[in-house]
Design a protein around this motif. Structure first.
Motif, mmCIF file in Angstrom:
data_model
loop_
_atom_site.group_PDB
_atom_site.id
_atom_site.type_symbol
_atom_site.label_atom_id
_atom_site.label_comp_id
_atom_site.label_asym_id
_atom_site.label_seq_id
_atom_site.Cartn_x
_atom_site.Cartn_y
_atom_site.Cartn_z
ATOM 1 N N LYS A 114 0.871 -1.203 0.050
ATOM 2 C CA LYS A 114 -0.087 0.064 -0.065
ATOM 3 C C LYS A 114 0.730 1.395 0.015
ATOM 4 C CE LYS A 114 -0.499 0.350 4.944
ATOM 5 N NZ LYS A 114 -1.508 0.407 6.228
ATOM 6 N N PHE A 115 2.231 1.125 0.219
ATOM 7 C CA PHE A 115 2.947 2.200 0.363
ATOM 8 C C PHE A 115 3.645 2.619 -1.113
ATOM 9 C CE2 PHE A 115 2.720 1.238 4.824
ATOM 10 C CZ PHE A 115 2.646 2.116 5.301
ATOM 11 N N LYS A 151 7.332 7.728 -5.722
ATOM 12 C CA LYS A 151 7.311 9.015 -5.906
ATOM 13 C C LYS A 151 8.417 9.547 -5.035
ATOM 14 C CE LYS A 151 2.750 9.691 -7.451
ATOM 15 N NZ LYS A 151 1.329 10.016 -7.123
ATOM 16 N N ILE A 152 8.458 9.117 -3.756
ATOM 17 C CA ILE A 152 9.334 9.556 -2.846
ATOM 18 C C ILE A 152 10.989 9.188 -3.352
ATOM 19 C CG2 ILE A 152 10.506 9.589 -0.491
ATOM 20 C CD1 ILE A 152 7.515 9.327 0.621
ATOM 21 N N GLY A 202 14.421 6.943 4.069
ATOM 22 C CA GLY A 202 13.671 5.681 4.583
ATOM 23 C C GLY A 202 13.496 5.667 6.161
ATOM 24 N N ARG A 203 14.680 6.105 6.705
ATOM 25 C CA ARG A 203 14.553 6.127 8.122
ATOM 26 C C ARG A 203 13.733 7.098 8.567
ATOM 27 N NH1 ARG A 203 21.218 5.844 8.729
ATOM 28 N NH2 ARG A 203 21.357 3.737 8.120
ATOM 29 N N LEU A 204 13.496 8.251 7.766
ATOM 30 C CA LEU A 204 12.623 9.321 8.293
ATOM 31 C C LEU A 204 11.092 8.802 8.238
ATOM 32 C CD1 LEU A 204 12.235 12.432 8.710
ATOM 33 C CD2 LEU A 204 11.796 12.418 5.995
ATOM 34 N N LEU A 205 10.834 7.982 7.371
ATOM 35 C CA LEU A 205 9.630 7.135 7.072
ATOM 36 C C LEU A 205 9.194 6.217 8.190
ATOM 37 C CD1 LEU A 205 9.550 7.210 3.330
ATOM 38 C CD2 LEU A 205 8.210 8.907 4.558
ATOM 39 N N GLY A 228 1.542 10.261 6.525
ATOM 40 C CA GLY A 228 2.850 10.919 6.727
ATOM 41 C C GLY A 228 3.744 10.415 5.484
ATOM 42 N N TRP A 229 3.738 9.443 4.834
ATOM 43 C CA TRP A 229 4.518 9.197 3.599
ATOM 44 C C TRP A 229 3.871 10.321 2.622
ATOM 45 C CZ3 TRP A 229 7.107 4.420 1.580
ATOM 46 C CH2 TRP A 229 7.554 3.546 2.579
ATOM 47 N N LYS A 230 2.388 10.340 2.609
ATOM 48 C CA LYS A 230 2.105 11.450 1.541
ATOM 49 C C LYS A 230 2.574 12.954 1.837
ATOM 50 C CE LYS A 230 -2.051 8.648 0.079
ATOM 51 N NZ LYS A 230 -3.261 8.691 0.262
#
Length: 994
Positions: free
Chosen positions: A357-358, A364-365, A380-383, A390-392
């Motif tokens: 789902k991510f 895009k990220i 990746g660590r930020l997410l 939050g990803w969006k």
């Protein structure tokens, strides 16, 4: 970027105090003292700017202080500009008034009153700046900055080790590079000069250099018979520390010796590795100082033959300083999008199963990372703990806009940035003014740096341009630029780009944390952009007025299809203006001519038919581009622009260049190409002693001034067709130009007698002319002269003189393209069949006496052969191929030939085929790369060489037969016939073009 403008302010203050004497004008009481006081204050602040710049990255208050200082410095320069403008304006307007004495007197009277008013305004503005500067100085003391030479950074450098988690290695390129480097490290080497070979991995921070080195270090090929040593070097490079670390690893113990005793440590190093074959990895090397590396290298030579050193560095200059050959430098590539997403997903703690789902937003990220592994890991660590929303949120944000406390993407770039001098820092961060993925023109970038004052004082000796070139090379060497394209000579960078992450970092450096200023007239974003960069790209489709927010702009580019801004006369601080491809009226150009501080003015394609005399007002102009305009003449005032360095008049309609061009004594580059009505150059052009580049391609110039070759600084000369003959030039003139002529030469030879031909051969054999010819890559020889009947008769009976001329003119080895037209010899020169010639293209045209072709099949690199208007050619024999049937070795005729063309050979009757044995022979290969064969207007040729074409058929894709009646009947009109099938039976891809 305050350090960019402060030196300019100090210099301008000194110039003003000097100029007040010239203008017989006293500043308002005490203003000169105030100026000196301000100058001293700016000098004191300059001493701590290096430390302030480093601290500003992590301390918002320091960043704001620097921005306030920069704004104040620019405000001061603007004040000084306005003051100088008030002095220049009446002087320029007086020139325009001409002979109207009464009006001139009234202007002088008016200017006296205005000067008094300007004096008071200047004094008041300086008082305001002084008050701001007092507050800035107070804050400077509170921050307790270190002087420049002692400034240090608190950025933490994470030490690397040889340990690596193979599950976290992503990317096909890193695995391919690893295998390639391991092969190099384990292959035998020439040890005649050194026991050790040094390989280097070079790339920007975060690209995966250390990871690649770790993969190599743990490869099983080094587990046996190799002493493996991993040392993290970083900065500063301390020889004794590096040596001690090597000794400790080899001895597997901690050495107690004092590392300050360099000689003792080096003796231990020599003893520890003596006679042992080692693999030494020096990770993250920064120093460019050869004196620091040499003592280590000398002692490492005591290792056994075959020992290797692998270096990782961000700076190509470091790799070369350490002794790495170009062939031993490796540049890791970025990850592709799928690899980037895979690394980002793993770094975010999401398994492949739960990441479904991510994935859409994650891809895009990942695209924001532009292939940089470190960026993928950090994001990746930020997410890690974020949900889909939050990803969006991260996906919608610019990287440089993310919370600075949360994002740790830039430390690897900060380390590189802090290694730069203050001058390089400001030049680097300015590059964020360009859009992402923009192809940056190096010369334009340097001009903009100059316009901003980043390269110091603009003197007449070219030092600023040279400094700009050095800065550009320095930034490229440190991998802060990519996709670098060099000039034909390979000496200079012509184009480059910034990696998107590096661009984000530059944006971050220039980020303005202050609130946007509100403005009722213009877009606040424009004002903010000008405030940050003093640069602006104007892309308004509708005409609108210049706002006061934009008045301080130094660099202005009017974008294509934009409406020029109204009120441009307000932009008196402009140094660089690009109006290219915008229709410009004479009135509009007259307004531009009032911008007295312009240094660069680009007016290419502006539909100009005349230049007003007011162009002479631009006394500081260094670059003027008037190309692609319908200009038939130039005003005399243009020749008074004595500061001019570059003048382009390409593709205009000029009929002559006036002798006054000799007044432009600082001119370095002059482009007159495509002015087809210019027939001569004035002798005064030879007085342009600074001239480096002269382009007169496609002009009608018949004779060159003989003194042109005496211009000692001339390094590049692009000629029109060089006419040789009694009424034109002597070929011997070229001996004075052999240092300047680069790349190509078109000779038009007008010979009317045997004696002229003899003289031509003698000139061609002069050493300096031979040197020039041997540097050429393209040579075109056109014989245009007409002999009298007696001379022609003697030449017809013996063509030896024609052959001598061509053999004297055509060089070996370096030539890539050769065209010969109008040749009247019966045979072509032997060099055209020499396997020592590396020529790629040959075009032969209008050869009236040639009846056979030489063995051009021997030319190893020939790709294109074009033969037309060979009147006496009746047979193309097998000798063209240059093969011998009895030869036992493998023979390849025309090994690289791609295109072959025969045209207008009206007497050509036969193309001799190869034998059946030659067709079947595996030792003979004929035209293995031939792709296109064209035969045009060869009406007597009835048949093609079937066996030859079948031999070449695997690559042949198109056969074009046109206006050749016999061949058309045989092949085109009977596409199903035996003749066509004979050629195409083994090649279903071959197409017969209509």
């Amino acid at each position: 970027m305050a350090d960019a403008i402060i030196p300019q302010v100090v210099e301008t203050v000194a110039a003003i105090l000097k100029d007040k004497i010239r203008y017989e004008f006293n500043l308002a009481r005490g203003v000169d003292k105030e100026l000196l006081d301000l100058s001293d204050k700016f000098k004191k602040i300059r001493e701590v700017l290096d430390d302030a710049g480093k601290r500003a990255v992590k301390e918002p208050r320091v960043k704001s202080w620097l921005k306030e200082l920069e704004a104040t410095a620019y405000e001061m320069e603007d004040i000084l500009d306005e003051w100088k403008y008030s002095l220049l304006k009446p002087e320029m307007e007086a020139k325009e008034i001409g002979c109207d004495i009464f009006q001139h007197f009234m202007e002088i009277l008016s200017s006296c009153f205005k000067k008094f008013s300007d004096r008071r305004d200047t004094a008041k503005k300086i008082e305001n700046v002084k008050a701001k500067l007092a507050q800035i100085l107070k804050e400077k003391d509170e921050f307790k900055f270190e002087p420049n030479s002692q400034a240090a950074t608190d950025l933490v450098r994470v030490q690397s080790t040889s340990s690596i988690d193979l599950k976290k290695v992503h990317g096909s390129d890193i695995k391919m590079k690893k295998n390639e480097i391991v092969r190099k490290l384990t292959s035998p080497q020439d040890v005649s000069h050194s026991n050790i070979q040094i390989l280097s991995i070079v790339g920007t921070g975060g690209l995966g250099k250390t990871t690649l080195a770790q993969l190599i270090f743990i490869d099983p090929k080094f587990d046996k018979d190799w002493l493996k040593i991993w040392v993290y070097v970083s900065d500063p490079f301390v020889e004794a520390v590096v040596a001690k670390n090597i000794v400790n690893i080899v001895r597997k113990e901690t050495s107690p010796q004092d590392v300050s005793q360099l000689e003792l440590v080096l003796q231990n190093l020599r003893y520890s590795i003596s006679g042992k074959k080692f693999l030494l990895v020096l990770d993250d090397v920064w120093t460019e100082d050869r004196d620091k590396w040499e003592p280590l290298k000398i002692n490492l030579e005591y290792g056994a033959p075959g020992s290797k050193i692998l270096v990782t560095t961000r700076n190509e200059k470091v790799a070369k300083m350490m002794g790495t050959l170009d062939s031993d430098i490796f540049y890791p590539k970025e990850l592709n999008l799928e690899e980037c997403w895979s690394l980002l997903r793993d770094s975010s703690g999401k398994s492949e199963k739960e990441s479904g789902k991510f994935k859409d937003v994650g891809m895009k990220i990942a695209s924001k990372c532009k292939g940089l592994p470190l960026a993928a890991v950090v994001l990746g660590r930020l997410l890690w703990f974020k949900n889909l929303d939050g990803w969006k949120l991260v996906e919608r944000s610019e990287i440089w806009e993310l919370d600075n406390d949360e994002l740790k993407l830039f430390p690897h770039l900060l380390l590189s940035y802090n290694e730069l001098s203050p001058a390089l820092k400001r030049c680097f961060s300015y590059c964020a003014v360009y859009p992402k993925d923009h192809r940056i023109h190096a010369e334009t970038l340097i001009e903009e740096w100059m316009a901003q004052g980043y390269l110091g004082s603009i003197s007449g000796n070219g030092a600023a341009e040279l400094k700009g070139r050095e800065y550009l090379e320095n930034l490229a060497m440190r991998c802060l630029f990519q996709d670098v394209e060099k000039s034909v000579s390979g000496e200079e960078i012509e184009w480059c780009k910034m990696h998107d992450i590096v661009h984000d970092f530059a944006l971050f450096l220039r980020k303005n944390d202050d609130k946007e200023r509100s403005c009722q007239v213009c877009d606040p974003l424009l004002g903010s952009h000008v405030q940050k960069y003093r640069s602006l790209s104007w892309d308004k489709k509708v005409s609108c007025h210049v706002c006061d927010c934009l008045k301080s702009v130094r660099v202005l580019r009017i974008e294509y299809n934009s409406a020029p801004p109204l009120g441009m006369e307000k932009l008196i601080h402009l140094r660089w203006l690009d109006f290219s491809d915008i229709a410009l009226s004479k009135d509009g150009l007259e307004i531009i001519c009032r911008l007295y501080f312009l240094q660069s003015l680009l007016l290419s394609g502006c539909e100009l038919t005349e230049i007003p005399r007011e162009i002479g007002n631009l006394v500081h102009l260094r670059q003027l581009d008037l190309s692609w305009n319908g200009l038939e003449e130039l005003p005399e005032s243009m020749y008074s622009l004595v500061e001019l360095r570059s003048l382009s008049l390409r593709y205009c309609s000029l009929k002559e260049i006036q002798k006054e061009i000799g007044n432009l004594v600082q001119l370095r580059e002059l482009d007159l190409s495509r002015n087809r009505e210019i027939k001569e150059l004035p002798a005064s052009i030879c007085s342009l002693v600074e001239l480096q580049i002269l382009n007169i391609e496609e002009t009608a110039i018949n004779c060159l001034p003989e003194a042109l070759g005496e211009l000692s600084n001339l390094r590049r000369l692009k000629l029109c067709a060089f006419k040789v003959g009694s009424q034109y030039n002597k070929l011997g003139i070229l001996k004075k130009l052999h240092r300047h002529l680069i790349g190509s030469l078109h000779l038009k030879i007008y010979s009317s007698s045997m004696s002229e031909m003899v003289e031509l051969v003698e000139d061609a054999r002069q050493e300096q002319v031979k040197t020039l010819l041997q540097k050429l890559e393209t040579l075109e020889i056109s014989f245009k002269g007409t002999m009298n009947e007696m001379e022609q008769s003697s030449l017809s009976s013996s063509s030896s003189m024609w052959m001598e001329v061509v053999e004297a003119l055509v060089p070996h080895y370096t030539l890539k393209e050769l065209k010969i037209e109008g040749y009247k010899g019966s045979r072509l020169p032997h060099l055209m069949s020499s396997p020592l010639n590396f020529i790629k293209e040959i075009c032969l045209s209008d050869l009236s006496e040639v009846s056979s072709l030489p063995a051009m099949g021997k030319l190893p690199l020939l790709e294109s052969l074009d033969i037309r208007y060979v009147e006496q050619l009746k047979l193309v024999g097998r000798e063209l191929l240059g093969i011998e049937s009895s030869c036992d070795d493998i023979v390849v005729a025309f090994p690289k030939l791609i295109d072959m063309y025969f045209g207008n050979c009206s007497e050509w009757e036969e193309w001799e085929d190869i034998t059946e044995e030659e067709e079947e022979s595996a030792a003979i290969s004929i035209m293995p790369c031939l792709t296109h064969l064209s035969i045009d207007s060869c009406e007597s040729l009835k048949k093609l060489p079937h066996r030859l074409l079948r031999k070449a058929s695997s690559s042949l894709r198109s056969l074009n037969i046109d206006d050749s009646s016999e061949l058309v009947k045989t092949y085109r009109e009977d596409k199903e016939g035996s003749a066509w099938r004979s050629i195409s039976q083994h090649n279903p891809h071959l197409v017969l073009l209509e």
